[in-house]
Design a protein around this motif. Structure first.
Motif, mmCIF file in Angstrom:
data_model
loop_
_atom_site.group_PDB
_atom_site.id
_atom_site.type_symbol
_atom_site.label_atom_id
_atom_site.label_comp_id
_atom_site.label_asym_id
_atom_site.label_seq_id
_atom_site.Cartn_x
_atom_site.Cartn_y
_atom_site.Cartn_z
ATOM 1 N N GLU A 102 0.824 -1.195 0.000
ATOM 2 C CA GLU A 102 0.000 0.000 0.000
ATOM 3 C C GLU A 102 0.868 1.259 0.000
ATOM 4 N N ASP A 103 0.239 2.361 -0.309
ATOM 5 C CA ASP A 103 0.879 3.675 -0.255
ATOM 6 C C ASP A 103 2.154 3.722 -1.098
ATOM 7 N N VAL A 104 2.045 3.267 -2.346
ATOM 8 C CA VAL A 104 3.180 3.301 -3.260
ATOM 9 C C VAL A 104 3.290 4.706 -3.852
ATOM 10 N N ARG A 105 4.429 5.343 -3.672
ATOM 11 C CA ARG A 105 4.624 6.711 -4.157
ATOM 12 C C ARG A 105 5.596 6.803 -5.318
ATOM 13 N N ALA A 106 6.369 5.756 -5.544
ATOM 14 C CA ALA A 106 7.327 5.768 -6.654
ATOM 15 C C ALA A 106 6.592 5.843 -7.981
ATOM 16 N N THR A 107 7.200 6.517 -8.944
ATOM 17 C CA THR A 107 6.582 6.669 -10.259
ATOM 18 C C THR A 107 7.364 5.959 -11.361
ATOM 19 N N SER A 108 8.412 5.241 -10.998
ATOM 20 C CA SER A 108 9.166 4.445 -11.975
ATOM 21 C C SER A 108 9.476 3.096 -11.351
ATOM 22 N N LEU A 109 9.615 2.088 -12.203
ATOM 23 C CA LEU A 109 9.929 0.756 -11.689
ATOM 24 C C LEU A 109 11.283 0.756 -10.995
ATOM 25 N N ARG A 110 12.243 1.469 -11.556
ATOM 26 C CA ARG A 110 13.581 1.512 -10.956
ATOM 27 C C ARG A 110 13.531 2.060 -9.544
ATOM 28 N N ARG A 111 12.832 3.182 -9.365
ATOM 29 C CA ARG A 111 12.756 3.789 -8.033
ATOM 30 C C ARG A 111 11.982 2.890 -7.071
ATOM 31 N N TYR A 112 10.907 2.270 -7.559
ATOM 32 C CA TYR A 112 10.114 1.386 -6.696
ATOM 33 C C TYR A 112 10.977 0.239 -6.183
ATOM 34 N N VAL A 113 11.725 -0.388 -7.076
ATOM 35 C CA VAL A 113 12.561 -1.513 -6.672
ATOM 36 C C VAL A 113 13.617 -1.056 -5.674
ATOM 37 N N THR A 151 11.840 1.131 -21.626
ATOM 38 C CA THR A 151 10.852 1.040 -20.556
ATOM 39 C C THR A 151 10.044 -0.243 -20.754
ATOM 40 N N TRP A 152 9.339 -0.660 -19.700
ATOM 41 C CA TRP A 152 8.488 -1.846 -19.836
ATOM 42 C C TRP A 152 7.470 -1.636 -20.945
ATOM 43 N N TRP A 153 6.908 -0.450 -21.045
ATOM 44 C CA TRP A 153 5.908 -0.144 -22.062
ATOM 45 C C TRP A 153 6.498 -0.306 -23.471
ATOM 46 N N ARG A 197 -13.534 3.831 -13.107
ATOM 47 C CA ARG A 197 -12.266 4.183 -13.723
ATOM 48 C C ARG A 197 -11.186 3.202 -13.270
ATOM 49 N N GLN A 198 -10.190 3.026 -14.113
ATOM 50 C CA GLN A 198 -9.061 2.169 -13.766
ATOM 51 C C GLN A 198 -8.175 2.885 -12.744
ATOM 52 N N SER A 199 -7.753 2.158 -11.708
ATOM 53 C CA SER A 199 -7.029 2.783 -10.599
ATOM 54 C C SER A 199 -5.645 2.170 -10.378
ATOM 55 N N LEU A 200 -5.143 1.401 -11.322
ATOM 56 C CA LEU A 200 -3.849 0.743 -11.162
ATOM 57 C C LEU A 200 -2.730 1.766 -11.021
ATOM 58 N N ALA A 201 -1.825 1.546 -10.078
ATOM 59 C CA ALA A 201 -0.659 2.413 -9.917
ATOM 60 C C ALA A 201 0.298 2.204 -11.086
ATOM 61 N N VAL A 202 1.013 3.246 -11.456
ATOM 62 C CA VAL A 202 1.925 3.177 -12.597
ATOM 63 C C VAL A 202 2.949 2.072 -12.415
ATOM 64 N N VAL A 203 3.478 1.924 -11.206
ATOM 65 C CA VAL A 203 4.535 0.925 -11.006
ATOM 66 C C VAL A 203 4.009 -0.498 -11.079
ATOM 67 N N ASP A 204 2.693 -0.686 -10.994
ATOM 68 C CA ASP A 204 2.112 -2.024 -11.112
ATOM 69 C C ASP A 204 1.817 -2.408 -12.559
ATOM 70 N N ALA A 205 2.238 -1.583 -13.511
ATOM 71 C CA ALA A 205 1.920 -1.827 -14.920
ATOM 72 C C ALA A 205 2.303 -3.229 -15.394
ATOM 73 N N PRO A 206 3.500 -3.764 -15.074
ATOM 74 C CA PRO A 206 3.838 -5.102 -15.589
ATOM 75 C C PRO A 206 2.924 -6.196 -15.071
ATOM 76 N N ALA A 207 2.174 -5.914 -14.007
ATOM 77 C CA ALA A 207 1.267 -6.910 -13.433
ATOM 78 C C ALA A 207 -0.152 -6.783 -13.938
ATOM 79 N N GLY A 208 -0.508 -5.641 -14.623
ATOM 80 C CA GLY A 208 -1.915 -5.526 -14.970
ATOM 81 C C GLY A 208 -2.345 -4.370 -15.839
ATOM 82 N N ALA A 209 -1.464 -3.753 -16.633
ATOM 83 C CA ALA A 209 -1.821 -2.494 -17.309
ATOM 84 C C ALA A 209 -2.269 -2.627 -18.752
ATOM 85 N N LEU A 210 -2.328 -3.828 -19.307
ATOM 86 C CA LEU A 210 -2.702 -3.962 -20.709
ATOM 87 C C LEU A 210 -4.211 -4.029 -20.897
#
Length: 424
Positions: A102-113, A151-153, A197-210
Motif C-alpha cells: 500500500e501507499d506506493v509513491r514511486a513513479t518508476s519501476l527503478r525507483r520502486y525496486v 521502458t516496460w511499455w 475508472r481504472q485505478s492501477l498504480a503506474v509501477v504495477d503496470a507489468p502486473a496488470g496495465a494492458l
C-alpha cells in the motif's frame, strides 16, 4: 463446435449477470470465430492480470535470446533483490514475496525496486511454496527494462505486441489509451451497474496495465501454443507450460508454470490466465496439444461468474475447455482445530480468523468482514462471502512442516503468514 448455441448462451449469460459488454473469440480446428455483446470486435478491454502472461512472455523471449537467465541470482542485475531469488521464482510466484504494497509513491519501476524491495517481509524462502505476487511481476518488469534498455511499455510493444500485429493499449503510463472500454461495478442484488475508472498504480503496470480484445488474446494464445511468430524458443515455451515444483496455486488453478496457470480436465491440461481489472473480468485458455484457444473479455465485475457458467455451455457445444474447480475434492466437514484462529499477514494486508460458532470461522481482511469459513479434510475450507453470500471460493490453512502448527492461510492463491498466536 455449435456456434449458434454459444452465441445464444453468451447473450443470455451477459443479460443474467448484468454484464454490459462481452467479447468471445475462439481459434479451433484451423478456424477463428468471434461473437460480441454490446462491444465492437476490436474494442480494447482492461485485461488485468493476463498482463502478467504478456510480461512473462517478453522475459522468456529475452531468455531465449540469451539476455536473461532463469536461474541466475537476481542480484546480478538488481542488487536490492533478496538473496537466492531468481527469475524462475518470480515468473512462477514461488519467490515468497508479498502480493502488494500500500501507499506506493514511486513513479518508476527503478525507483520502486530501489526503495521498496529491501524492506519486504518474505512469506517463505524462495522456491519453498506458491504465493501469487504482483510485486514479483514489478521486479520482472524492471528486469526487462535493464536487459533491453527500454521502458516496460516500450519493450512490451517492440518485443511482443508489434510482432503479433497488435496495437498497444495501456491503462496507465505515458501512453495511456483513453479509448479503452470502461469497466462497470455490478451489484447483483440491486441490479445497479455503474461505470468505474481504472485505478492501477503506474509501477504495477507489468502486473496488470494492458487492455486487449478477445481476438487479440486469441492471437497471443496461438503464439503460446507454438504458432507464429516464434518469439520464444520451442523449449522455453514448453517450460512456460510445465508445472513448477512446489507451485501449488490452491484456489486459483491446478498448477503453475512460468507465467501460465495450468487447468486440468479429463486427463488433459490447458494453460492460460485470468485477469480482473476495475470492473472487468477476462479469461484466456489454451490447449497446447490441439492449438485451440478461447478468450473472453467482459466489462462487468460479474464477468467471472459469467465465465464459470459459460465453460459448461462451451463443453455442451463441443468445446470442452478446462477450468479450475475450487470445490474439487471436498468431502467431509470437520470441526475447526483451535490453532486456526489468529492474525495472518501478507505485506500490508492483515487477515484475522476467529471462531463464529462450533463449526464456522469468521474471516476479516483489514478489519472488514470478508467471509465465513467451513472447514473440510486437509484444512481446506469453503468460503461464504460476507457481502454476496457467494460460496464458490475456497482456501486452506497450511501447517509448518517443522513444528506442525498452522503457519499460513492461503486465499486466492495468496499466502498470509501467522503473526500472533491466539487461543480459540
Amino acid at each position: 463446435m455449435d456456434t449458434d448455441l454459444i452465441s445464444r448462451r453468451l447473450s443470455a449469460l451477459a443479460h443474467d449477470h448484468r454484464v454490459p459488454g462481452a467479447q468471445l473469440a475462439v481459434s479451433h480446428a484451423g478456424e477463428t470465430w468471434h461473437r460480441e455483446v454490446n462491444l465492437t470486435p476490436g474494442a480494447a478491454v482492461p485485461i488485468g492480470s493476463i498482463t502478467k502472461t504478456c510480461t512473462a512472455t517478453v522475459a522468456m523471449a529475452l531468455v531465449s535470446d540469451g539476455d536473461l537467465e532463469l536461474d541466475a541470482p537476481l542480484g546480478d542485475h538488481l542488487p536490492e533483490a533478496p538473496d537466492a531469488l531468481t527469475l524462475r521464482h518470480l515468473l512462477s510466484h514461488t519467490g515468497g514475496l508479498p502480493s502488494d504494497q500500500e501507499d506506493v509513491r514511486a513513479t518508476s519501476l527503478r525507483r520502486y525496486v530501489r526503495e521498496t524491495v529491501r524492506s519486504l517481509d518474505p512469506l517463505h524462502r524462495p522456491g519453498a511454496g506458491f504465493s501469487y505476487s504482483n510485486i514479483g511481476y514489478v521486479l520482472v518488469g524492471h528486469l526487462i527494462e535493464i536487459a533491453t534498455g527500454m521502458t516496460w511499455w516500450e519493450a512490451m510493444e517492440e518485443v511482443l505486441l508489434r510482432p503479433l500485429g497488435l496495437r498497444a493499449h495501456f491503462t496507465v503510463g505515458r501512453d495511456t489509451d483513453r479509448s479503452i472500454a470502461s469497466g462497470h461495478a455490478v451489484n447483483a442484488a440491486t441490479g445497479r451497474v455503474v461505470p468505474v475508472r481504472q485505478s492501477l498504480a503506474v509501477v504495477d503496470a507489468p502486473a496488470g496495465a494492458l487492455a486487449a480484445s478477445a481476438s487479440d488474446l486469441v492471437a497471443f494464445g496461438r503464439m503460446l501454443a507454438g504458432g507464429e511468430p516464434h518469439l520464444v524458443s520451442a523449449s522455453d515455451l514448453a517450460l512456460m507450460r510445465t508445472p513448477v515444483d512446489d507451485a501449488e496455486p490452491f484456489g486459483m488453478a491446478d498448477g503453475w508454470g512460468l507465467g501460465l496457470a495450468l487447468y486440468e480436465r479429463d486427463g488433459s491440461t490447458w494453460v492460460g490466465h485470468d485477469g480482473t481489472a476495475d470492473g472487468t473480468s477476462c479469461h484466456l485458455r489454451i490447449d497446447p496439444e490441439s492449438g485451440t484457444v478461447v478468450a473472453l473479455t467482459t466489462t462487468g465485475s460479474t464477468g467471472f461468474a459469467l465465465w464459470r457458467d459459460l465453460v459448461g455451455d462451451l463443453s455442451d457445444a463441443g468445446l470442452p475447455v478446462a477450468d479450475y474447480d475450487p470445490l474439487r475434492g471436498m468431502a467431509l466437514p470437520i470441526p475447526p482445530p483451535r490453532d486456526c484462529a489468529g492474525h495472518f499477514r501478507n505485506g500490508d494486508t492483515e487477515y484475522r480468523v476467529r471462531p463464529a460458532g462450533e463449526e464456522v470461522l469468521e474471516l476479516t481482511v483489514d478489519g472488514e468482514p470478508f467471509a465465513d469459513l467451513s472447514l473440510f479434510d486437509n484444512l481446506v475450507f469453503a468460503m461464504r462471502d460476507s457481502d454476496t453470500g457467494d460460496t464458490s471460493q475456497t482456501g486452506r490453512f497450511l501447517r509448518d512442516p517443522r513444528g506442525g502448527g498452522i503457519e499460513w492461510i492461503q486465499i486466492g492463491g495468496r499466502l498470509a503468514r501467522r503473526q500472533v498466536r491466539e487461543m480459540a
